[in-house]
Design a protein around this motif. Structure first.
Motif, PDB file in Angstrom:
ATOM      1  N   UNK A 190      19.264  66.535  -6.589  1.00 47.60           N
ATOM      2  CA  UNK A 190      17.765  66.422  -5.827  1.00 47.60           C
ATOM      3  C   UNK A 190      17.464  67.209  -4.743  1.00 47.60           C
ATOM      4  N   UNK A 191      16.333  67.870  -4.888  1.00 50.19           N
ATOM      5  CA  UNK A 191      16.094  68.841  -3.662  1.00 50.19           C
ATOM      6  C   UNK A 191      14.725  68.251  -3.127  1.00 50.19           C
ATOM      7  N   UNK A 192      14.557  68.131  -1.870  1.00 47.31           N
ATOM      8  CA  UNK A 192      13.429  67.596  -1.087  1.00 47.31           C
ATOM      9  C   UNK A 192      13.147  68.706   0.008  1.00 47.31           C
ATOM     10  N   UNK A 193      11.808  69.100   0.028  1.00 45.80           N
ATOM     11  CA  UNK A 193      11.426  70.033   1.163  1.00 45.80           C
ATOM     12  C   UNK A 193      10.270  69.345   1.826  1.00 45.80           C
ATOM     13  N   UNK A 194      10.176  68.771   3.014  1.00 45.44           N
ATOM     14  CA  UNK A 194       9.052  68.269   3.736  1.00 45.44           C
ATOM     15  C   UNK A 194       8.186  69.189   4.146  1.00 45.44           C
ATOM     16  N   UNK A 195       6.878  68.883   4.442  1.00 47.48           N
ATOM     17  CA  UNK A 195       5.650  69.594   4.890  1.00 47.48           C
ATOM     18  C   UNK A 195       5.811  69.473   6.229  1.00 47.48           C
ATOM     19  N   UNK A 196       6.786  68.701   6.846  1.00 43.63           N
ATOM     20  CA  UNK A 196       6.967  68.680   8.198  1.00 43.63           C
ATOM     21  C   UNK A 196       6.436  67.407   8.965  1.00 43.63           C
ATOM     22  N   UNK A 197       5.791  66.323   8.411  1.00 42.45           N
ATOM     23  CA  UNK A 197       5.155  65.154   8.843  1.00 42.45           C
ATOM     24  C   UNK A 197       6.329  64.345   9.221  1.00 42.45           C
ATOM     25  N   UNK A 198       7.476  64.173   8.257  1.00 49.72           N
ATOM     26  CA  UNK A 198       8.486  63.436   8.690  1.00 49.72           C
ATOM     27  C   UNK A 198       9.840  64.043   8.034  1.00 49.72           C
ATOM     28  N   UNK A 199      10.904  63.968   8.588  1.00 49.51           N
ATOM     29  CA  UNK A 199      12.272  64.650   8.049  1.00 49.51           C
ATOM     30  C   UNK A 199      12.292  64.292   6.740  1.00 49.51           C
TER      31      UNK A 199
ATOM     32  N   UNK B  79      15.142  63.135   4.909  1.00 47.83           N
ATOM     33  CA  UNK B  79      15.800  62.096   4.714  1.00 47.83           C
ATOM     34  C   UNK B  79      14.970  60.680   5.078  1.00 47.83           C
ATOM     35  N   UNK B  80      13.845  60.632   5.949  1.00 45.60           N
ATOM     36  CA  UNK B  80      12.948  59.692   6.108  1.00 45.60           C
ATOM     37  C   UNK B  80      12.199  59.560   4.965  1.00 45.60           C
ATOM     38  N   UNK B  81      11.818  60.569   4.573  1.00 45.96           N
ATOM     39  CA  UNK B  81      10.859  60.577   3.255  1.00 45.96           C
ATOM     40  C   UNK B  81      11.548  59.824   2.211  1.00 45.96           C
ATOM     41  N   UNK B  82      12.810  60.179   1.834  1.00 45.52           N
ATOM     42  CA  UNK B  82      13.404  59.552   0.706  1.00 45.52           C
ATOM     43  C   UNK B  82      13.455  58.066   0.957  1.00 45.52           C
ATOM     44  N   UNK B  83      13.933  57.842   2.157  1.00 51.32           N
ATOM     45  CA  UNK B  83      14.258  56.325   2.562  1.00 51.32           C
ATOM     46  C   UNK B  83      12.835  55.558   2.241  1.00 51.32           C
ATOM     47  N   UNK B  84      11.555  56.178   2.700  1.00 54.74           N
ATOM     48  CA  UNK B  84      10.518  55.607   2.373  1.00 54.74           C
ATOM     49  C   UNK B  84       9.962  55.355   1.194  1.00 54.74           C
TER      50      UNK B  84
END
Length: 368
Positions: A334-343, A345-350
């Motif tokens: 799995x690859x996740x790139x945030x736009x910068x609002x939240x890290x 790893x936090x996005x995946x947790x949410x």
């Protein structure tokens, strides 16, 4: 009699190994990929006496998450022991249901630049903001904006005038996202109006983010408009909480995707010049060579994760007959790139919290 029994056991063991491979791996050929069905339904192997029923204890024991890389706004992790439906649910929730803050309302006081008001407003809406959405509520009714459901920004850019025909009159000036200024007390417009008649009704001053930074765009270098001498852009921009399923500007990820873990084997030894050709034909970093005691060089698999499934190495010899390529059905990279609002790893947790909430709703609904 004993010999016959041993043969039957051997056949049964071979059958079990083939079924396990069919259940666990896809087979990748140069033109076709087979065995893609996940075989997770409870009756998919009943005809051969295998109980494939979902067992929650077994699922909890085999499900695993391994973080491979976490650098800035980029996260790569392995999701193991689930099927594609769960992996895809996580991807879709990351894209469309984890909320963020984005500019929704733009109040333009003056705009003498060449960019139309509605185009400028649209560009502002797509600017990612470093604001923790967990601090805010959703707007329940349009027009009712307060310190708990919105964030106000102000922009006032004025380019000094210049004589017509002069060099200064033909110079382009860049208006960038760094010009947006946070207004912790809310709107100051319409000018001269009482506070209760302004665009926002803040009862208290907002605080900065948890990291001490003011709410602001994630990057100060996003180009909003080009301006020339004498031009003015003055506006207020109101950010609210939303989800990507309502508008793409609320999506917290630039990318969120997965691929199955490659499983690459060299089923017959490849030596010397053929080994060099296999290294060239394969994806970069996939194959290498090792030197044997007799001086020959033998092809080896260095890192199966480097395989992009281009299948180049399967299209001609030696790879066509010497390489077997598969993908693990329940192992997702799995690859996740945030736009910068939240890290990330936090996005995946949410996202996982949202999926858990959906499962709870279904369970409670079925219990009624």
């Amino acid at each position: 009699g004993g010999g016959g029994g041993g043969g039957g056991g051997g056949e049964g063991g071979a059958m079990s190994a083939r079924l396990d491979k069919l259940r666990s791996y896809t087979t990748v050929g140069k033109d076709l990929q087979t065995g893609c069905h996940p075989l997770t339904s409870s009756g998919s192997m009943a005809s051969v006496g295998i109980d494939n029923t979902l067992d929650l204890e077994r699922f909890a024991a085999t499900c695993e998450v391994r973080v491979v890389r976490l650098e800035g706004d980029t996260l790569e992790f392995d999701l193991i022991g689930v099927d594609a439906s769960f992996a895809n649910a996580l991807r879709r929730v990351l894209i469309a249901e984890v909320p963020t803050m984005a500019i929704e309302q733009v109040y333009i006081g003056d705009n003498t630049s060449v960019i139309p008001d509605e185009v400028l407003s649209h560009r502002l809406g797509l600017v990612p903001l470093h604001i923790d959405p967990r601090r805010f509520e959703f707007v329940e009714r349009k027009g009712e904006y307060n310190e708990d459901n919105s964030v106000m920004f102000k922009l006032n850019k004025r380019i000094p005038g210049a004589a017509k025909g002069s060099e200064a009159a033909s110079v382009n000036h860049s208006l960038k996202s760094g010009e947006l200024e946070w207004r912790p007390d809310g709107s100051e417009w319409p000018p001269g109006e009482a506070p209760e008649k302004r665009f926002t009704q803040f009862a208290a001053t907002q605080n900065a983010e948890a990291d001490g930074a003011d709410p602001a765009p994630t990057s100060k270098e996003i180009l909003l408009a080009k301006m020339r001498a004498g031009q003015v852009i003055e506006l207020e921009a109101l950010a609210v909480k939303g989800q990507g399923k309502d508008h793409a500007k609320f999506s917290p990820v630039a990318t969120a995707f997965y691929r199955l873990l490659p499983h690459v084997e060299i089923v017959r030894d490849v030596f010397d010049e053929d080994a060099d050709k296999l290294v060239r034909d394969g994806d970069e970093g996939l194959f290498g060579t090792e030197t044997l005691p007799d001086g020959r060089r033998r092809a080896v698999v260095l890192d199966p994760r480097k395989c992009t499934m281009s299948r180049n190495c399967l299209r001609e010899e030696p790879g066509e007959s010497c390489v077997a390529m598969h993908q693990k059905k329940d192992h997702f990279i799995f690859s996740v790139e945030s736009t910068g609002a939240l890290p990330p790893d936090v996005l995946v947790t949410e996202a996982l919290k949202i999926i858990a909430g959906k499962a709870k709703d279904v369970r409670e609904g079925l219990a009624q």
